[in-house]
Motif scaffolding. Structure first.
Motif, PDB file in Angstrom:
ATOM      1  N   SER A 122       0.818  -1.219   0.000  1.00 31.16           N
ATOM      2  CA  SER A 122       0.000   0.000   0.000  1.00 31.16           C
ATOM      3  C   SER A 122       0.850   1.267   0.000  1.00 31.16           C
ATOM      4  O   SER A 122       0.324   2.368  -0.237  1.00 31.16           O
ATOM      5  CB  SER A 122      -0.938   0.014   1.221  1.00 31.16           C
ATOM      6  N   SER A 123       2.141   1.143   0.269  1.00 31.03           N
ATOM      7  CA  SER A 123       3.002   2.327   0.282  1.00 31.03           C
ATOM      8  C   SER A 123       3.487   2.714  -1.110  1.00 31.03           C
ATOM      9  O   SER A 123       4.092   3.779  -1.287  1.00 31.03           O
ATOM     10  CB  SER A 123       4.223   2.083   1.182  1.00 31.03           C
ATOM     11  N   THR A 124       3.214   1.880  -2.103  1.00 32.02           N
ATOM     12  CA  THR A 124       3.695   2.140  -3.456  1.00 32.02           C
ATOM     13  C   THR A 124       2.828   3.184  -4.153  1.00 32.02           C
ATOM     14  O   THR A 124       1.601   3.085  -4.157  1.00 32.02           O
ATOM     15  CB  THR A 124       3.681   0.845  -4.293  1.00 32.02           C
ATOM     16  N   ASP A 125       3.469   4.162  -4.725  1.00 34.21           N
ATOM     17  CA  ASP A 125       2.779   5.142  -5.560  1.00 34.21           C
ATOM     18  C   ASP A 125       2.865   4.644  -6.999  1.00 34.21           C
ATOM     19  O   ASP A 125       3.839   4.894  -7.708  1.00 34.21           O
ATOM     20  CB  ASP A 125       3.418   6.520  -5.428  1.00 34.21           C
ATOM     21  N   TRP A 126       1.844   3.921  -7.441  1.00 32.27           N
ATOM     22  CA  TRP A 126       1.870   3.297  -8.760  1.00 32.27           C
ATOM     23  C   TRP A 126       1.890   4.335  -9.874  1.00 32.27           C
ATOM     24  O   TRP A 126       2.333   4.051 -10.982  1.00 32.27           O
ATOM     25  CB  TRP A 126       0.678   2.350  -8.913  1.00 32.27           C
ATOM     26  N   ARG A 127       1.447   5.552  -9.583  1.00 34.41           N
ATOM     27  CA  ARG A 127       1.451   6.611 -10.593  1.00 34.41           C
ATOM     28  C   ARG A 127       2.864   7.078 -10.927  1.00 34.41           C
ATOM     29  O   ARG A 127       3.059   7.784 -11.929  1.00 34.41           O
ATOM     30  CB  ARG A 127       0.616   7.787 -10.109  1.00 34.41           C
ATOM     31  N   SER A 128       3.822   6.687 -10.106  1.00 38.91           N
ATOM     32  CA  SER A 128       5.205   7.096 -10.368  1.00 38.91           C
ATOM     33  C   SER A 128       5.865   6.247 -11.455  1.00 38.91           C
ATOM     34  O   SER A 128       6.981   6.544 -11.880  1.00 38.91           O
ATOM     35  CB  SER A 128       6.038   7.005  -9.082  1.00 38.91           C
ATOM     36  N   PHE A 129       5.165   5.188 -11.908  1.00 40.79           N
ATOM     37  CA  PHE A 129       5.705   4.306 -12.943  1.00 40.79           C
ATOM     38  C   PHE A 129       5.034   4.584 -14.282  1.00 40.79           C
ATOM     39  O   PHE A 129       3.833   4.857 -14.351  1.00 40.79           O
ATOM     40  CB  PHE A 129       5.485   2.842 -12.572  1.00 40.79           C
ATOM     41  N   ASP A 130       5.805   4.494 -15.335  1.00 45.40           N
ATOM     42  CA  ASP A 130       5.246   4.637 -16.678  1.00 45.40           C
ATOM     43  C   ASP A 130       4.463   3.395 -17.094  1.00 45.40           C
ATOM     44  O   ASP A 130       3.564   3.481 -17.930  1.00 45.40           O
ATOM     45  CB  ASP A 130       6.373   4.882 -17.697  1.00 45.40           C
ATOM     46  N   LEU A 131       4.827   2.258 -16.500  1.00 44.83           N
ATOM     47  CA  LEU A 131       4.242   0.984 -16.905  1.00 44.83           C
ATOM     48  C   LEU A 131       4.359  -0.006 -15.756  1.00 44.83           C
ATOM     49  O   LEU A 131       5.359  -0.029 -15.038  1.00 44.83           O
ATOM     50  CB  LEU A 131       4.991   0.439 -18.130  1.00 44.83           C
ATOM     51  N   GLN A 177      -8.677  -1.573 -10.428  1.00 48.76           N
ATOM     52  CA  GLN A 177      -9.528  -0.427 -10.722  1.00 48.76           C
ATOM     53  C   GLN A 177      -8.842   0.886 -10.358  1.00 48.76           C
ATOM     54  O   GLN A 177      -9.027   1.900 -11.053  1.00 48.76           O
ATOM     55  CB  GLN A 177     -10.862  -0.581  -9.985  1.00 48.76           C
ATOM     56  N   GLU A 178      -8.047   0.868  -9.302  1.00 47.76           N
ATOM     57  CA  GLU A 178      -7.294   2.068  -8.935  1.00 47.76           C
ATOM     58  C   GLU A 178      -6.255   2.410  -9.999  1.00 47.76           C
ATOM     59  O   GLU A 178      -6.065   3.581 -10.340  1.00 47.76           O
ATOM     60  CB  GLU A 178      -6.617   1.863  -7.575  1.00 47.76           C
ATOM     61  N   LEU A 179      -5.579   1.394 -10.510  1.00 49.66           N
ATOM     62  CA  LEU A 179      -4.620   1.633 -11.585  1.00 49.66           C
ATOM     63  C   LEU A 179      -5.314   2.250 -12.792  1.00 49.66           C
ATOM     64  O   LEU A 179      -4.817   3.205 -13.396  1.00 49.66           O
ATOM     65  CB  LEU A 179      -3.940   0.320 -12.001  1.00 49.66           C
ATOM     66  N   SER A 180      -6.447   1.689 -13.138  1.00 46.56           N
ATOM     67  CA  SER A 180      -7.179   2.179 -14.297  1.00 46.56           C
ATOM     68  C   SER A 180      -7.625   3.620 -14.094  1.00 46.56           C
ATOM     69  O   SER A 180      -7.501   4.456 -15.001  1.00 46.56           O
ATOM     70  CB  SER A 180      -8.392   1.273 -14.555  1.00 46.56           C
ATOM     71  N   ALA A 181      -8.149   3.919 -12.903  1.00 49.30           N
ATOM     72  CA  ALA A 181      -8.626   5.275 -12.613  1.00 49.30           C
ATOM     73  C   ALA A 181      -7.488   6.289 -12.635  1.00 49.30           C
ATOM     74  O   ALA A 181      -7.690   7.451 -12.984  1.00 49.30           O
ATOM     75  CB  ALA A 181      -9.324   5.296 -11.256  1.00 49.30           C
ATOM     76  N   VAL A 224      -2.773   4.436 -15.046  1.00 48.45           N
ATOM     77  CA  VAL A 224      -1.517   3.698 -15.014  1.00 48.45           C
ATOM     78  C   VAL A 224      -1.656   2.511 -15.964  1.00 48.45           C
ATOM     79  O   VAL A 224      -2.572   1.702 -15.834  1.00 48.45           O
ATOM     80  CB  VAL A 224      -1.199   3.191 -13.590  1.00 48.45           C
ATOM     81  N   ARG A 225      -0.759   2.407 -16.916  1.00 52.08           N
ATOM     82  CA  ARG A 225      -0.851   1.333 -17.896  1.00 52.08           C
ATOM     83  C   ARG A 225      -0.377   0.010 -17.297  1.00 52.08           C
ATOM     84  O   ARG A 225       0.709  -0.061 -16.710  1.00 52.08           O
ATOM     85  CB  ARG A 225      -0.021   1.645 -19.138  1.00 52.08           C
ATOM     86  N   LEU A 226      -1.198  -1.018 -17.433  1.00 51.81           N
ATOM     87  CA  LEU A 226      -0.877  -2.343 -16.934  1.00 51.81           C
ATOM     88  C   LEU A 226      -0.797  -3.316 -18.097  1.00 51.81           C
ATOM     89  O   LEU A 226      -1.611  -3.285 -19.020  1.00 51.81           O
ATOM     90  CB  LEU A 226      -1.960  -2.818 -15.953  1.00 51.81           C
ATOM     91  N   LEU A 227       0.208  -4.183 -18.047  1.00 53.61           N
ATOM     92  CA  LEU A 227       0.319  -5.292 -18.982  1.00 53.61           C
ATOM     93  C   LEU A 227       0.433  -6.580 -18.162  1.00 53.61           C
ATOM     94  O   LEU A 227       1.323  -6.702 -17.345  1.00 53.61           O
ATOM     95  CB  LEU A 227       1.557  -5.145 -19.878  1.00 53.61           C
ATOM     96  N   ASN A 228      -0.543  -7.436 -18.352  1.00 51.93           N
ATOM     97  CA  ASN A 228      -1.601  -7.381 -19.349  1.00 51.93           C
ATOM     98  C   ASN A 228      -2.663  -6.349 -18.969  1.00 51.93           C
ATOM     99  O   ASN A 228      -2.774  -5.984 -17.806  1.00 51.93           O
ATOM    100  CB  ASN A 228      -2.201  -8.757 -19.549  1.00 51.93           C
ATOM    101  N   PRO A 229      -3.476  -5.888 -19.951  1.00 54.37           N
ATOM    102  CA  PRO A 229      -4.430  -4.816 -19.675  1.00 54.37           C
ATOM    103  C   PRO A 229      -5.434  -5.176 -18.577  1.00 54.37           C
ATOM    104  O   PRO A 229      -5.807  -6.349 -18.411  1.00 54.37           O
ATOM    105  CB  PRO A 229      -5.145  -4.635 -21.018  1.00 54.37           C
TER     106      PRO A 229
END
Length: 273
Positions: A28-37, A58-62, A65-70
């Protein structure tokens, strides 16, 4: 094998111009928005924490933040009801019937519905063989089977036991929609389990062109935009009957094909152009 594969992929990414680190999706401490992918690789516990996992996706999507796989592909693939959609599209799957949540299961009647004397039943959201059962026609305890207690909690999928599993379970790997390699997991003599801890062996194989062609069509139809896809099944009558389409946490068996990691990275490069 999973840890070695993950570390090998991580090293290869960093050696080819990517800046990659490993993170736990539950951190929960990770700021996923800091990553390009974000590349989803080994969330082996997702099925035990599906609401949390879904919320994270859903948080990534909102947050764009691009996720692979989508994200949409992962959500679709998390529940084995997706197999019905694949069958409806005309692809060969292991014959399946669904035991829906909060319904009464006629377990003895499953044998006639599936035309078999032996059935494998597992949760529609599952992993690691948790709550997976083998049912045998004529067993006297089917009406009191523990499965009757689990159905109020979750849906299950029932499939006939395929004798072809004795010849091995096929796993065909695709990167960016392009075929890479295939392995077969063969159970030891007298067993049907294909996990190495039960004595199974893993072999690199070359499928017939028609099998690769059909699997490629399946991947391009249902895994568009995916970095990796694993097509699992058995050969019956020279055709691959799909058991599962793995798009969330599959081993990629890169150790069995020397070009697999370069193909993986090339697919990532194409997807991120």
């Amino acid at each position: 094998m999973a840890r070695n594969e993950d570390s090998n992929l991580l090293q290869a990414l960093n050696n080819t111009g990517w800046e990659a680190i490993a993170k736990d999706w539950k951190d929960s401490s990770t700021d996923w928005r800091s990553f390009d992918l974000v590349i989803l690789k080994s969330p082996f516990d997702y099925h035990n924490r599906l609401p949390d996992f879904t919320h994270w996706l859903q948080e990534l999507s909102a947050a764009n933040v691009r996720l692979l796989n989508p994200v949409s592909t992962v959500l679709w693939n998390a529940d084995k009801h997706y197999l019905q959609e694949i069958a409806d599209a005309g692809f060969d799957i292991i014959p399946s019937t669904f035991l829906e949540k909060d319904t009464a299961a006629d377990l003895p009647g499953l044998f006639d519905r599936l035309g078999t004397d032996k059935i494998i039943v597992k949760p529609c959201v599952s992993g690691g063989s948790k709550n997976t059962f083998t049912l045998i026609k004529g067993e006297t305890d089917l009406h009191t089977h523990v499965l009757n207690e689990l159905l109020p909690q979750a849906a299950f999928i029932a499939q006939p036991f395929m004798k072809e599993i004795h010849d091995g379970e096929w796993s065909m790997l695709f990167f960016g929609g392009e075929y890479s390699h295939t392995i077969v997991k063969k159970p030891k003599q007298g067993d049907f389990r294909v996990q190495p801890q039960y004595g199974a062996t893993i072999h690199a194989v070359t499928p017939a062109p028609g099998v690769v062609e059909k699997a490629t069509a399946l991947v391009r139809r249902f895994a568009e935009g995916a970095l990796y896809t694993r097509v699992d099944g058995v050969l019956t009558g020279g055709k691959l009957a799909l058991m599962e389409l793995e798009l969330i946490e599959p081993l990629l068996y890169t150790v069995f094909e020397e070009n697999s990691i370069p193909r993986y990275i090339a697919a990532l490069d194409r997807l991120c152009k």
